[in-house]
Scaffold this motif. Structure first.
Motif, mmCIF file in Angstrom:
data_model
loop_
_atom_site.group_PDB
_atom_site.id
_atom_site.type_symbol
_atom_site.label_atom_id
_atom_site.label_comp_id
_atom_site.label_asym_id
_atom_site.label_seq_id
_atom_site.Cartn_x
_atom_site.Cartn_y
_atom_site.Cartn_z
ATOM 1 N N ALA A 1 -31.826 59.632 -2.264
ATOM 2 C CA ALA A 1 -31.632 60.988 -1.755
ATOM 3 C C ALA A 1 -31.043 61.889 -2.844
ATOM 4 N N TRP A 2 -31.345 63.176 -2.716
ATOM 5 C CA TRP A 2 -30.825 64.188 -3.619
ATOM 6 C C TRP A 2 -30.271 65.360 -2.820
ATOM 7 N N ALA A 3 -29.204 65.960 -3.339
ATOM 8 C CA ALA A 3 -28.644 67.168 -2.729
ATOM 9 C C ALA A 3 -28.760 68.311 -3.727
ATOM 10 N N ILE A 4 -29.331 69.405 -3.286
ATOM 11 C CA ILE A 4 -29.496 70.603 -4.111
ATOM 12 C C ILE A 4 -28.653 71.708 -3.480
ATOM 13 N N THR A 5 -27.693 72.216 -4.233
ATOM 14 C CA THR A 5 -26.788 73.236 -3.698
ATOM 15 C C THR A 5 -27.087 74.585 -4.336
ATOM 16 N N GLU A 6 -27.142 75.623 -3.495
ATOM 17 C CA GLU A 6 -27.429 76.979 -3.947
ATOM 18 C C GLU A 6 -26.237 77.880 -3.629
ATOM 19 N N THR A 7 -25.813 78.634 -4.622
ATOM 20 C CA THR A 7 -24.706 79.579 -4.423
ATOM 21 C C THR A 7 -25.050 80.909 -5.074
ATOM 22 N N SER A 8 -24.448 81.960 -4.549
ATOM 23 C CA SER A 8 -24.643 83.298 -5.101
ATOM 24 C C SER A 8 -23.366 84.101 -4.881
ATOM 25 N N ALA B 1 -23.199 86.992 -4.054
ATOM 26 C CA ALA B 1 -23.436 87.925 -2.945
ATOM 27 C C ALA B 1 -23.380 87.235 -1.588
ATOM 28 N N TRP B 2 -23.275 85.903 -1.582
ATOM 29 C CA TRP B 2 -23.258 85.151 -0.331
ATOM 30 C C TRP B 2 -21.840 84.791 0.083
ATOM 31 N N GLN B 3 -21.673 84.651 1.372
ATOM 32 C CA GLN B 3 -20.448 84.058 1.905
ATOM 33 C C GLN B 3 -20.786 82.613 2.256
ATOM 34 N N GLY B 4 -20.196 81.669 1.535
ATOM 35 C CA GLY B 4 -20.567 80.269 1.723
ATOM 36 C C GLY B 4 -21.696 79.880 0.788
ATOM 37 N N GLY B 5 -22.618 79.045 1.260
ATOM 38 C CA GLY B 5 -23.716 78.599 0.411
ATOM 39 C C GLY B 5 -24.767 77.854 1.211
ATOM 40 N N THR B 6 -25.764 77.337 0.520
ATOM 41 C CA THR B 6 -26.861 76.607 1.148
ATOM 42 C C THR B 6 -27.060 75.286 0.420
ATOM 43 N N THR B 7 -27.273 74.225 1.178
ATOM 44 C CA THR B 7 -27.564 72.924 0.585
ATOM 45 C C THR B 7 -28.874 72.392 1.131
ATOM 46 N N LEU B 8 -29.702 71.894 0.241
ATOM 47 C CA LEU B 8 -30.958 71.249 0.583
ATOM 48 C C LEU B 8 -30.802 69.767 0.272
ATOM 49 N N VAL B 9 -31.166 68.913 1.204
ATOM 50 C CA VAL B 9 -31.101 67.467 0.983
ATOM 51 C C VAL B 9 -32.477 66.871 1.220
ATOM 52 N N ALA B 10 -32.905 66.019 0.294
ATOM 53 C CA ALA B 10 -34.168 65.282 0.438
ATOM 54 C C ALA B 10 -33.864 63.796 0.386
ATOM 55 N N ALA B 11 -34.451 63.027 1.299
ATOM 56 C CA ALA B 11 -34.248 61.579 1.331
ATOM 57 C C ALA B 11 -35.563 60.903 1.673
ATOM 58 N N ARG B 12 -35.805 59.771 1.028
ATOM 59 C CA ARG B 12 -37.031 59.014 1.319
ATOM 60 C C ARG B 12 -36.726 57.854 2.248
ATOM 61 N N VAL B 13 -37.624 57.651 3.232
ATOM 62 C CA VAL B 13 -37.575 56.490 4.116
ATOM 63 C C VAL B 13 -38.981 55.905 4.144
ATOM 64 N N SER C 1 -21.577 79.643 6.360
ATOM 65 C CA SER C 1 -20.701 80.726 5.909
ATOM 66 C C SER C 1 -19.299 80.217 5.586
ATOM 67 N N SER C 2 -18.993 78.983 5.995
ATOM 68 C CA SER C 2 -17.649 78.432 5.786
ATOM 69 C C SER C 2 -17.569 77.475 4.601
ATOM 70 N N ASP C 3 -18.725 76.868 4.192
ATOM 71 C CA ASP C 3 -18.752 75.991 3.021
ATOM 72 C C ASP C 3 -20.135 76.085 2.396
ATOM 73 N N LYS C 4 -20.463 75.164 1.531
ATOM 74 C CA LYS C 4 -21.763 75.213 0.864
ATOM 75 C C LYS C 4 -22.862 74.476 1.626
ATOM 76 N N GLY C 5 -22.542 73.949 2.799
ATOM 77 C CA GLY C 5 -23.554 73.326 3.648
ATOM 78 C C GLY C 5 -23.787 71.855 3.409
ATOM 79 N N LEU C 6 -23.082 71.250 2.438
ATOM 80 C CA LEU C 6 -23.339 69.851 2.111
ATOM 81 C C LEU C 6 -22.963 68.918 3.252
ATOM 82 N N THR C 7 -21.841 69.166 3.898
ATOM 83 C CA THR C 7 -21.397 68.286 4.988
ATOM 84 C C THR C 7 -22.413 68.266 6.124
ATOM 85 N N GLY C 8 -22.839 69.454 6.559
ATOM 86 C CA GLY C 8 -23.808 69.539 7.648
ATOM 87 C C GLY C 8 -25.165 68.980 7.260
#
Length: 241
Positions: free
Chosen positions: A185-192, A194-206, A218-225
């Motif tokens: 699996a890989w985690a890709i984190t995006e921040t700006s 101009a943003w409040q918080g951030g976005t995380t993209l996760v890809a995993a193979r099964v 809006s409270s974190d970078k989205g990695l936990t969720g």
């Protein structure tokens, strides 16, 4: 482009044994049986390359249900799609330079240029906070799922940043491997700024499937969720993909 019709080619090959028979003497009684004609070989059924692969309908059932998401999140009907009970032809497009802005969309695996034979996706949005959870599962033939995950693991090198048209800002992209999730699996984190918080993209193979998740917070970078949702999908596919 093929210049000769495959049907014409098969007919030409099939006619060849007939011509040889007309010009040769009768075969001895104890002669070995003649090989099957090209037409008979062509009529033999070929192996189904999609046999055993999950359909879009099965993948839809593996997506996290509404009860998984916190109160305030509701389904986004326009983002719910799947391939049903049939398969589509896989495709690979030449992507010399990936379109990095695709990282800002829910179907961000399109950035690889590789499409599988089946998929299912949907999304849940909190309209009060503009937070979003998007989930997708794609299925590929043979070992293509590994190729896709490897490509996604290199995305930050090709796309260290991209322009966000909504906020007219630069989005910074960072990436890291995640351990203990599926077959990699890989985690890709995006921040700006101009943003409040951030976005995380996760890809995993099964197995032959690739799970992809997008979580904006809006409270974190989205990695936990994103990690929690990915683990949910990986668990639903375990032993099936």
């Amino acid at each position: 482009m093929r210049q000769t019709s495959p049907v014409v080619s098969l007919l030409a090959v099939a006619a060849l044994p007939l011509a040889l028979t007309a010009c040769s003497s009768p075969a001895p009684k104890n002669a070995a049986p003649a090989p099957a004609s090209a037409s008979a070989a062509a009529a033999a059924p070929s192996a189904d390359p999609d046999k055993g692969l999950l359909t879009g309908k099965q993948l839809k059932a593996a997506l996290a249900p509404a009860s998984f998401f916190a109160p305030g999140f509701t389904a986004e009907p326009a983002d719910a799609r799947d391939t049903g009970t049939t398969y589509r032809l896989p495709a690979t497009a030449d992507v010399p330079q990936p379109d990095c802005t695709k990282l800002g969309g829910t179907s961000w695996t399109d950035i690889t240029g590789i499409s599988g034979v089946s998929f299912a996706q949907d999304a849940y949005v909190n309209k009060n906070s503009s937070e979003e959870f998007a989930q997708e599962i794609d299925v590929y033939r043979d070992t293509t799922a590994t190729t896709v995950l490897d490509a996604l693991g290199q995305i930050s090198k090709a796309c260290p940043s991209y322009s966000d048209e909504a906020t007219h800002s630069t989005v910074t992209v960072t990436e890291k491997p995640l351990t203990g999730i599926g077959d990699g699996a890989w985690a890709i984190t995006e921040t700006s700024p101009a943003w409040q918080g951030g976005t995380t993209l996760v890809a995993a193979r099964v197995g032959t499937s690739v799970v992809t998740v997008l979580v904006s917070s809006s409270s974190d970078k989205g990695l936990t969720g994103a990690t929690k949702l990915t683990n949910q999908l990986v668990g639903a596919l375990k032993g099936k993909a």
